[in-house]
Design an enzyme around this catalytic site. Structure first.
Site, PDB file in Angstrom:
ATOM      1  N   HIS A  85       0.123 -12.070   2.412  1.00 35.19           N
ATOM      2  CA  HIS A  85      -0.957 -11.330   1.740  1.00 35.19           C
ATOM      3  C   HIS A  85      -1.836 -12.237   0.870  1.00 35.19           C
ATOM      4  CE1 HIS A  85      -1.840  -6.981   0.256  1.00 35.19           C
ATOM      5  NE2 HIS A  85      -2.926  -7.715   0.159  1.00 35.19           N
TER       6      HIS A  85
ATOM      7  N   TYR B 280       0.826  -1.215   0.000  1.00 37.10           N
ATOM      8  CA  TYR B 280       0.000   0.000   0.000  1.00 37.10           C
ATOM      9  C   TYR B 280       0.863   1.268   0.000  1.00 37.10           C
ATOM     10  CZ  TYR B 280      -3.778  -3.126   1.691  1.00 37.10           C
ATOM     11  OH  TYR B 280      -4.692  -4.135   1.866  1.00 37.10           O
TER      12      TYR B 280
HETATM   13  N1  LIG Z   1      -5.924  -8.716   2.279  1.00 36.16           N
HETATM   14  C1  LIG Z   1      -6.281  -8.262   1.105  1.00 36.16           C
HETATM   15  O1  LIG Z   1      -5.970  -8.846   0.065  1.00 36.16           O
HETATM   16  C2  LIG Z   1      -7.104  -7.024   1.020  1.00 36.16           C
HETATM   17  C3  LIG Z   1      -7.213  -6.204   2.124  1.00 36.16           C
HETATM   18  N2  LIG Z   1      -7.968  -5.038   2.053  1.00 36.16           N
HETATM   19  C4  LIG Z   1      -8.035  -4.207   3.275  1.00 36.16           C
HETATM   20  O2  LIG Z   1      -9.405  -3.980   3.606  1.00 36.16           O
HETATM   21  C5  LIG Z   1      -9.661  -2.578   3.682  1.00 36.16           C
HETATM   22  C6  LIG Z   1     -11.101  -2.255   3.320  1.00 36.16           C
HETATM   23  O3  LIG Z   1     -11.441  -2.764   2.059  1.00 36.16           O
HETATM   24  P1  LIG Z   1     -11.707  -1.861   0.772  1.00 36.16           P
HETATM   25  O4  LIG Z   1     -11.421  -2.713  -0.406  1.00 36.16           O
HETATM   26  O5  LIG Z   1     -10.965  -0.606   0.911  1.00 36.16           O
HETATM   27  O6  LIG Z   1     -13.277  -1.636   0.749  1.00 36.16           O
HETATM   28  P2  LIG Z   1     -14.452  -1.187   1.750  1.00 36.16           P
HETATM   29  O7  LIG Z   1     -15.532  -2.207   1.629  1.00 36.16           O
HETATM   30  O8  LIG Z   1     -13.931  -0.851   3.080  1.00 36.16           O
HETATM   31  O9  LIG Z   1     -15.004   0.109   1.013  1.00 36.16           O
HETATM   32  C7  LIG Z   1     -14.282   1.298   0.916  1.00 36.16           C
HETATM   33  C8  LIG Z   1     -15.086   2.248   0.042  1.00 36.16           C
HETATM   34  O10 LIG Z   1     -16.348   2.519   0.661  1.00 36.16           O
HETATM   35  C9  LIG Z   1     -16.496   3.940   0.860  1.00 36.16           C
HETATM   36  N3  LIG Z   1     -17.094   4.106   2.186  1.00 36.16           N
HETATM   37  C10 LIG Z   1     -16.543   3.841   3.386  1.00 36.16           C
HETATM   38  N4  LIG Z   1     -17.395   4.088   4.382  1.00 36.16           N
HETATM   39  C11 LIG Z   1     -18.527   4.528   3.820  1.00 36.16           C
HETATM   40  C12 LIG Z   1     -19.782   4.958   4.325  1.00 36.16           C
HETATM   41  N5  LIG Z   1     -20.028   4.976   5.636  1.00 36.16           N
HETATM   42  N6  LIG Z   1     -20.729   5.343   3.445  1.00 36.16           N
HETATM   43  C13 LIG Z   1     -20.490   5.346   2.115  1.00 36.16           C
HETATM   44  N7  LIG Z   1     -19.326   4.948   1.558  1.00 36.16           N
HETATM   45  C14 LIG Z   1     -18.347   4.538   2.402  1.00 36.16           C
HETATM   46  C15 LIG Z   1     -15.091   4.513   0.802  1.00 36.16           C
HETATM   47  O11 LIG Z   1     -15.136   5.818   0.273  1.00 36.16           O
HETATM   48  P3  LIG Z   1     -14.619   7.124   1.100  1.00 36.16           P
HETATM   49  O12 LIG Z   1     -13.139   6.903   1.336  1.00 36.16           O
HETATM   50  O13 LIG Z   1     -14.904   8.242   0.161  1.00 36.16           O
HETATM   51  O14 LIG Z   1     -15.404   7.180   2.364  1.00 36.16           O
HETATM   52  C16 LIG Z   1     -14.401   3.570  -0.171  1.00 36.16           C
HETATM   53  O15 LIG Z   1     -14.661   3.963  -1.505  1.00 36.16           O
HETATM   54  C17 LIG Z   1      -8.620  -1.993   2.718  1.00 36.16           C
HETATM   55  O16 LIG Z   1      -8.458  -0.601   2.880  1.00 36.16           O
HETATM   56  C18 LIG Z   1      -7.414  -2.817   3.082  1.00 36.16           C
HETATM   57  O17 LIG Z   1      -6.854  -2.344   4.299  1.00 36.16           O
HETATM   58  C19 LIG Z   1      -8.665  -4.722   0.924  1.00 36.16           C
HETATM   59  C20 LIG Z   1      -8.578  -5.508  -0.208  1.00 36.16           C
HETATM   60  C21 LIG Z   1      -7.777  -6.715  -0.245  1.00 36.16           C
HETATM   61  O1  LIG Z   2      -5.824  -4.161  -0.816  1.00 37.75           O
HETATM   62  C1  LIG Z   2      -5.239  -5.248  -0.912  1.00 37.75           C
HETATM   63  O2  LIG Z   2      -4.681  -5.773   0.058  1.00 37.75           O
HETATM   64  C2  LIG Z   2      -5.193  -5.931  -2.197  1.00 37.75           C
HETATM   65  O3  LIG Z   2      -4.681  -7.025  -2.304  1.00 37.75           O
HETATM   66  C3  LIG Z   2      -5.758  -5.199  -3.355  1.00 37.75           C
HETATM   67  O4  LIG Z   2      -4.721  -4.556  -3.988  1.00 37.75           O
HETATM   68  C4  LIG Z   2      -6.438  -6.115  -4.324  1.00 37.75           C
HETATM   69  O5  LIG Z   2      -5.525  -6.945  -4.867  1.00 37.75           O
HETATM   70  C5  LIG Z   2      -7.155  -5.345  -5.381  1.00 37.75           C
HETATM   71  O6  LIG Z   2      -7.792  -4.373  -5.076  1.00 37.75           O
HETATM   72  C6  LIG Z   2      -7.107  -5.802  -6.754  1.00 37.75           C
HETATM   73  O7  LIG Z   2      -7.939  -4.940  -7.491  1.00 37.75           O
END
Ligand SMILES: NC(=O)C1=CN([C@@H]2O[C@H](COP(=O)(O)OP(=O)(O)OC[C@H]3O[C@@H](n4cnc5c(N)ncnc54)[C@H](OP(=O)(O)O)[C@@H]3O)[C@@H](O)[C@H]2O)C=CC1
Ligand SMILES: O=C(O)C(=O)[C@@H](O)[C@H](O)C(=O)CO
Length: 279
Positions: free
Chosen positions: A113, A55
């Site tokens: 990861h 990230y």
């Molecule tokens: N281990 C892995 O492979 C992965 C881990 N992750 C982790 O999980 C975390 C969360 O997942 P993520 O994919 O970001 O998705 P989320 O499901 O947390 O959604 C995030 C989105 O929702 C919006 N949002 C957040 N709160 C609200 C609300 N109350 N009302 C309306 N919209 C909202 C945010 O916009 P805004 O910022 O404008 O509020 C953003 O666009 C990541 O940040 C990361 O740390 C994610 C993907 C893969």
């Molecule tokens: O957020 C994470 O940890 C991820 O692994 C993401 O990058 C994920 O791979 C993704 O969003 C692909 O579109």
């Protein structure tokens, strides 16, 4: 149903306490924005932040930890990476780089990861060595299906990971993997718990939100918690960061829980499928 409060936590299989609510900071890589988001989260009561080597914001998170003035042991930091042979450094060096960037002596939770075609078990063992050395408090994995655990991981490793962080939200419950983790005492953390906001306009959630005088995001996040799943919603907006922490003054009825369960269509927001793809 046990009472939940903003500092609600789960005890992991190694005795570590995991805050059930965390802030995700994926794609929050502008340093000053990232610091602002983390400080806003801490102000709203979050005590867990989820980052990753990939990230590119571990350094900003380190600055936010320092600026927060909280004692280090009041904050729970998760980071994760792809490890050898999928990176140029050995596992120890990858972890030490995160420790340096985060400016901490210990990482609370370190995750592999994604499952890797080669080397996953070896990397896990190296992480356990670093846990022994107290550079890591708990070791876990991410993006493991039940099948992957059985076919690959547990053939070579007998120590249980403490956590499996997987995509989970109303449209993709991954109940097979969740049940498997519950059976093995591996805590599930839901990433993309709001389905990257795609779940929030669903009529069922809008209706439930109105009936509880809450937002759809709060209803979805509460649904995870009542299923015993930890959550790491991401937001860069201080208002939504606070909204996503305001989950502890209402309770979803069993009927409401069932209505949300029924939205499942195993449709993920991430195109990768760990049971089908290697990273
Ligand atoms: N281990 C892995 O492979 C992965 C881990 N992750 C982790 O999980 C975390 C969360 O997942 P993520 O994919 O970001 O998705 P989320 O499901 O947390 O959604 C995030 C989105 O929702 C919006 N949002 C957040 N709160 C609200 C609300 N109350 N009302 C309306 N919209 C909202 C945010 O916009 P805004 O910022 O404008 O509020 C953003 O666009 C990541 O940040 C990361 O740390 C994610 C993907 C893969
Ligand atoms: O957020 C994470 O940890 C991820 O692994 C993401 O990058 C994920 O791979 C993704 O969003 C692909 O579109």
């Amino acid at each position: 149903m046990k009472n939940l409060c903003v500092d609600s936590s789960a005890t992991l299989n190694d005795g570590t306490s995991l805050p059930m609510l965390g802030l995700g900071i994926f794609e929050n890589d502008d340093p000053s924005q990232c610091i602002k988001s983390v400080l806003a989260a801490i102000d709203s009561g979050y005590r867990h932040i989820d980052t990753a080597e990939g990230y590119r914001n571990e350094e900003a998170l380190g600055k936010a930890i320092n600026a927060s003035k909280l004692d280090r042991d009041e904050l729970f930091i998760t980071t994760k990476a792809m490890l050898p042979p999928y990176c140029n450094l050995d596992t120890r060096s990858v972890v030490e780089k995160s420790l340096r960037l985060l400016k901490v002596e210990k990482i609370d939770l370190y995750l592999i990861h994604w499952p890797m075609e080669e080397g996953t078990e070896e990397a896990f063992q190296r992480l356990l060595d670093l846990k022994e050395e107290e550079k890591i408090r708990s070791v876990g994995v991410s993006n493991f299906s039940a099948e992957r655990f059985e076919k690959q991981f547990f053939k070579k490793i007998s120590t249980l990971p403490s956590v499996n962080q997987i995509e989970r939200h109303p449209f993709a419950r991954q109940q097979g993997t969740v049940n498997y983790c519950i059976e093995k005492d591996i805590q599930v953390i839901a990433y993309s718990p709001l389905a990257r906001s795609q779940s929030l306009n669903h009529p069922t959630l809008l209706e439930l939100a109105s009936s509880y005088s809450k937002s759809p995001a709060q209803v979805v996040l509460r649904w995870h918690l009542q299923h015993g799943i930890a959550i790491i919603p991401k937001s860069t907006s201080p208002k939504r960061i606070a909204e996503n922490a305001n989950l502890f003054d209402f309770h979803l009825s069993e009927d409401s829980m069932r209505l949300i369960d029924a939205l499942n269509k195993e449709e993920r927001v991430i195109s990768w499928r760990p049971e089908e793809n290697w990273f």
